[in-house]
Design a protein around this motif. Structure first.
Motif, PDB file in Angstrom:
ATOM      1  N   LYS A   1       0.826  -1.224   0.000  1.00 42.57           N
ATOM      2  CA  LYS A   1       0.000   0.000   0.000  1.00 42.57           C
ATOM      3  C   LYS A   1       0.853   1.265   0.000  1.00 42.57           C
ATOM      4  O   LYS A   1       0.411   2.317  -0.469  1.00 42.57           O
ATOM      5  CB  LYS A   1      -0.927   0.032   1.224  1.00 42.57           C
ATOM      6  CG  LYS A   1      -2.115  -0.896   1.101  1.00 42.57           C
ATOM      7  CD  LYS A   1      -3.037  -0.736   2.298  1.00 42.57           C
ATOM      8  CE  LYS A   1      -4.240  -1.671   2.173  1.00 42.57           C
ATOM      9  NZ  LYS A   1      -5.036  -1.681   3.423  1.00 42.57           N
ATOM     10  N   GLY A   2       2.051   1.172   0.531  1.00 38.07           N
ATOM     11  CA  GLY A   2       2.946   2.326   0.574  1.00 38.07           C
ATOM     12  C   GLY A   2       3.418   2.771  -0.793  1.00 38.07           C
ATOM     13  O   GLY A   2       3.946   3.876  -0.938  1.00 38.07           O
ATOM     14  N   LEU A   3       3.235   1.916  -1.809  1.00 41.27           N
ATOM     15  CA  LEU A   3       3.689   2.250  -3.175  1.00 41.27           C
ATOM     16  C   LEU A   3       2.637   3.007  -3.981  1.00 41.27           C
ATOM     17  O   LEU A   3       2.950   3.509  -5.071  1.00 41.27           O
ATOM     18  CB  LEU A   3       4.047   0.961  -3.934  1.00 41.27           C
ATOM     19  CG  LEU A   3       5.173   0.105  -3.350  1.00 41.27           C
ATOM     20  CD1 LEU A   3       5.307  -1.196  -4.139  1.00 41.27           C
ATOM     21  CD2 LEU A   3       6.493   0.863  -3.346  1.00 41.27           C
ATOM     22  N   GLU A   4       1.400   3.096  -3.472  1.00 41.43           N
ATOM     23  CA  GLU A   4       0.323   3.736  -4.233  1.00 41.43           C
ATOM     24  C   GLU A   4       0.694   5.156  -4.638  1.00 41.43           C
ATOM     25  O   GLU A   4       1.056   5.976  -3.799  1.00 41.43           O
ATOM     26  CB  GLU A   4      -0.973   3.790  -3.402  1.00 41.43           C
ATOM     27  CG  GLU A   4      -1.660   2.439  -3.297  1.00 41.43           C
ATOM     28  CD  GLU A   4      -2.952   2.538  -2.481  1.00 41.43           C
ATOM     29  OE1 GLU A   4      -3.352   1.508  -1.913  1.00 41.43           O
ATOM     30  OE2 GLU A   4      -3.540   3.647  -2.403  1.00 41.43           O
ATOM     31  N   GLY A   5       0.627   5.425  -5.915  1.00 41.65           N
ATOM     32  CA  GLY A   5       0.954   6.767  -6.405  1.00 41.65           C
ATOM     33  C   GLY A   5       2.306   6.825  -7.091  1.00 41.65           C
ATOM     34  O   GLY A   5       2.644   7.846  -7.689  1.00 41.65           O
ATOM     35  N   ILE A   6       3.085   5.764  -7.013  1.00 46.92           N
ATOM     36  CA  ILE A   6       4.374   5.729  -7.725  1.00 46.92           C
ATOM     37  C   ILE A   6       4.133   5.220  -9.141  1.00 46.92           C
ATOM     38  O   ILE A   6       3.487   4.186  -9.327  1.00 46.92           O
ATOM     39  CB  ILE A   6       5.402   4.831  -7.005  1.00 46.92           C
ATOM     40  CG1 ILE A   6       5.713   5.391  -5.609  1.00 46.92           C
ATOM     41  CG2 ILE A   6       6.684   4.701  -7.840  1.00 46.92           C
ATOM     42  CD1 ILE A   6       6.692   4.553  -4.805  1.00 46.92           C
TER      43      ILE A   6
ATOM     44  N   LEU B   1      11.811   4.569   0.312  1.00 47.02           N
ATOM     45  CA  LEU B   1      11.670   5.218  -0.993  1.00 47.02           C
ATOM     46  C   LEU B   1      11.005   6.553  -0.741  1.00 47.02           C
ATOM     47  O   LEU B   1      10.079   6.639   0.081  1.00 47.02           O
ATOM     48  CB  LEU B   1      10.769   4.387  -1.924  1.00 47.02           C
ATOM     49  CG  LEU B   1      11.223   2.972  -2.258  1.00 47.02           C
ATOM     50  CD1 LEU B   1      10.118   2.233  -3.011  1.00 47.02           C
ATOM     51  CD2 LEU B   1      12.506   2.993  -3.078  1.00 47.02           C
ATOM     52  N   LYS B   2      11.485   7.590  -1.454  1.00 46.16           N
ATOM     53  CA  LYS B   2      10.914   8.932  -1.292  1.00 46.16           C
ATOM     54  C   LYS B   2      10.843   9.591  -2.656  1.00 46.16           C
ATOM     55  O   LYS B   2      11.775   9.458  -3.442  1.00 46.16           O
ATOM     56  CB  LYS B   2      11.833   9.810  -0.438  1.00 46.16           C
ATOM     57  CG  LYS B   2      12.012   9.347   0.981  1.00 46.16           C
ATOM     58  CD  LYS B   2      12.923  10.315   1.729  1.00 46.16           C
ATOM     59  CE  LYS B   2      13.254   9.777   3.113  1.00 46.16           C
ATOM     60  NZ  LYS B   2      12.069   9.634   3.969  1.00 46.16           N
ATOM     61  N   PRO B   3       9.792  10.354  -2.906  1.00 45.54           N
ATOM     62  CA  PRO B   3       9.753  11.097  -4.165  1.00 45.54           C
ATOM     63  C   PRO B   3      10.786  12.214  -4.152  1.00 45.54           C
ATOM     64  O   PRO B   3      11.029  12.837  -3.117  1.00 45.54           O
ATOM     65  CB  PRO B   3       8.332  11.669  -4.200  1.00 45.54           C
ATOM     66  CG  PRO B   3       7.945  11.791  -2.765  1.00 45.54           C
ATOM     67  CD  PRO B   3       8.617  10.644  -2.059  1.00 45.54           C
TER      68      PRO B   3
ATOM     69  N   GLY C   1       0.312   6.331  -1.085  1.00 41.74           N
ATOM     70  CA  GLY C   1       1.290   5.526  -0.352  1.00 41.74           C
ATOM     71  C   GLY C   1       2.395   6.392   0.233  1.00 41.74           C
ATOM     72  O   GLY C   1       2.819   7.369  -0.383  1.00 41.74           O
ATOM     73  N   VAL C   2       2.876   6.033   1.416  1.00 40.98           N
ATOM     74  CA  VAL C   2       3.906   6.859   2.067  1.00 40.98           C
ATOM     75  C   VAL C   2       5.193   6.937   1.249  1.00 40.98           C
ATOM     76  O   VAL C   2       5.917   7.939   1.321  1.00 40.98           O
ATOM     77  CB  VAL C   2       4.247   6.361   3.500  1.00 40.98           C
ATOM     78  CG1 VAL C   2       3.081   6.629   4.436  1.00 40.98           C
ATOM     79  CG2 VAL C   2       4.672   4.901   3.529  1.00 40.98           C
ATOM     80  N   PHE C   3       5.471   5.919   0.425  1.00 41.05           N
ATOM     81  CA  PHE C   3       6.699   5.969  -0.378  1.00 41.05           C
ATOM     82  C   PHE C   3       6.580   6.943  -1.559  1.00 41.05           C
ATOM     83  O   PHE C   3       7.569   7.235  -2.229  1.00 41.05           O
ATOM     84  CB  PHE C   3       7.082   4.573  -0.872  1.00 41.05           C
ATOM     85  CG  PHE C   3       7.276   3.577   0.244  1.00 41.05           C
ATOM     86  CD1 PHE C   3       8.108   3.870   1.319  1.00 41.05           C
ATOM     87  CD2 PHE C   3       6.616   2.353   0.236  1.00 41.05           C
ATOM     88  CE1 PHE C   3       8.279   2.960   2.359  1.00 41.05           C
ATOM     89  CE2 PHE C   3       6.778   1.442   1.269  1.00 41.05           C
ATOM     90  CZ  PHE C   3       7.606   1.746   2.336  1.00 41.05           C
ATOM     91  N   ALA C   4       5.358   7.425  -1.789  1.00 36.17           N
ATOM     92  CA  ALA C   4       5.129   8.469  -2.796  1.00 36.17           C
ATOM     93  C   ALA C   4       4.983   9.835  -2.123  1.00 36.17           C
ATOM     94  O   ALA C   4       4.559  10.798  -2.746  1.00 36.17           O
ATOM     95  CB  ALA C   4       3.883   8.142  -3.621  1.00 36.17           C
ATOM     96  N   THR C   5       5.313   9.936  -0.850  1.00 30.82           N
ATOM     97  CA  THR C   5       5.256  11.196  -0.096  1.00 30.82           C
ATOM     98  C   THR C   5       6.519  11.343   0.759  1.00 30.82           C
ATOM     99  O   THR C   5       7.288  10.395   0.900  1.00 30.82           O
ATOM    100  CB  THR C   5       4.054  11.264   0.870  1.00 30.82           C
ATOM    101  OG1 THR C   5       4.365  10.535   2.059  1.00 30.82           O
ATOM    102  CG2 THR C   5       2.786  10.710   0.245  1.00 30.82           C
TER     103      THR C   5
END
Lengths: 135, 135
Positions: free
Chosen positions: A43-48, A126-128, B82-86
């Motif tokens: 779920k943490g990958l949503e939006g990548i 992972l961070k944007p 997802g937190v990895f996209a923030t």
């Protein structure tokens, strides 16, 4: 001071199998690799998405954590300096910071370009990339 | 997967005492703070000077490590992702990445601009910003 524990969120899958094969720095060399993320944090990958720039934070599990001074880029002709003034993997907390380009996202597998970590390296975050913050 | 242990290399000294006081992101706000580095790793600072740009990696010790989705910038009007996209501090391994400008170096105390961490936040690594790698 208190210690903290880190739990990897995934592993690197790469054709680079040993540290001496890894480029000094990943991004200029454009090495492709896969980030195999743990399903528990999917779920943490949503939006990548494909085309994103991300910082991939790795844990250089083969690094020497006692080292405090190194020759930059392992070049003996350059005077030693403190590890916090270099990107050496050898450092007290051997975190690697690599800016990568996302080539594809398939479930929990991210194909990326620009990673200098060897096969099996733990991924810890992972961070944007956000230009206003990161330049 | 195996866990790893992190040992802080220092602490943040800041007038920001609580998380709600911290700016959403440090760099645009230009917050000044001090990095009080542990004398045991002093040699690792050799080569860091006034005017340098550094990534300061912190450990958000008050973060929620179970969180996998958040509203970006805590803005309820933006859909969760997802937190990895923030850059949310709430994430499985609550590492903060802040690009800071070094204002002064006195022994093991680095005065910096652009840090969004509250007083007492553990510092876990410092790395030089290298344009060819980080853009």
């Amino acid at each position: 001071m208190d210690d903290y524990w880190l739990r990897p969120i995934g592993r690197v899958r790469s054709h680079l199998k040993q540290r001496h094969e890894a480029p000094r720095q990943g991004r200029p060399a454009g090495v492709e690799a896969e980030l195999i993320i743990d399903k528990a944090v999917k779920k943490g990958l949503e939006g990548i998405d494909t085309g994103d720039k991300l910082f991939a934070l790795c844990w250089y599990h083969m690094a020497d954590r006692q080292t405090l001074r190194v020759h930059p880029r392992a070049d003996q002709s350059i005077a030693k300096r403190g590890v916090f003034a270099t990107r050496s993997p050898d450092r007290p907390n051997p975190i690697g910071l690599c800016l990568v380009d996302v080539i594809s996202v398939k479930g929990t597998v991210l194909k990326v370009r620009g990673l200098d970590a060897v096969d099996g390296t733990p991924i810890i975050d992972l961070k944007p990339y956000i230009k206003a913050l990161d330049t």
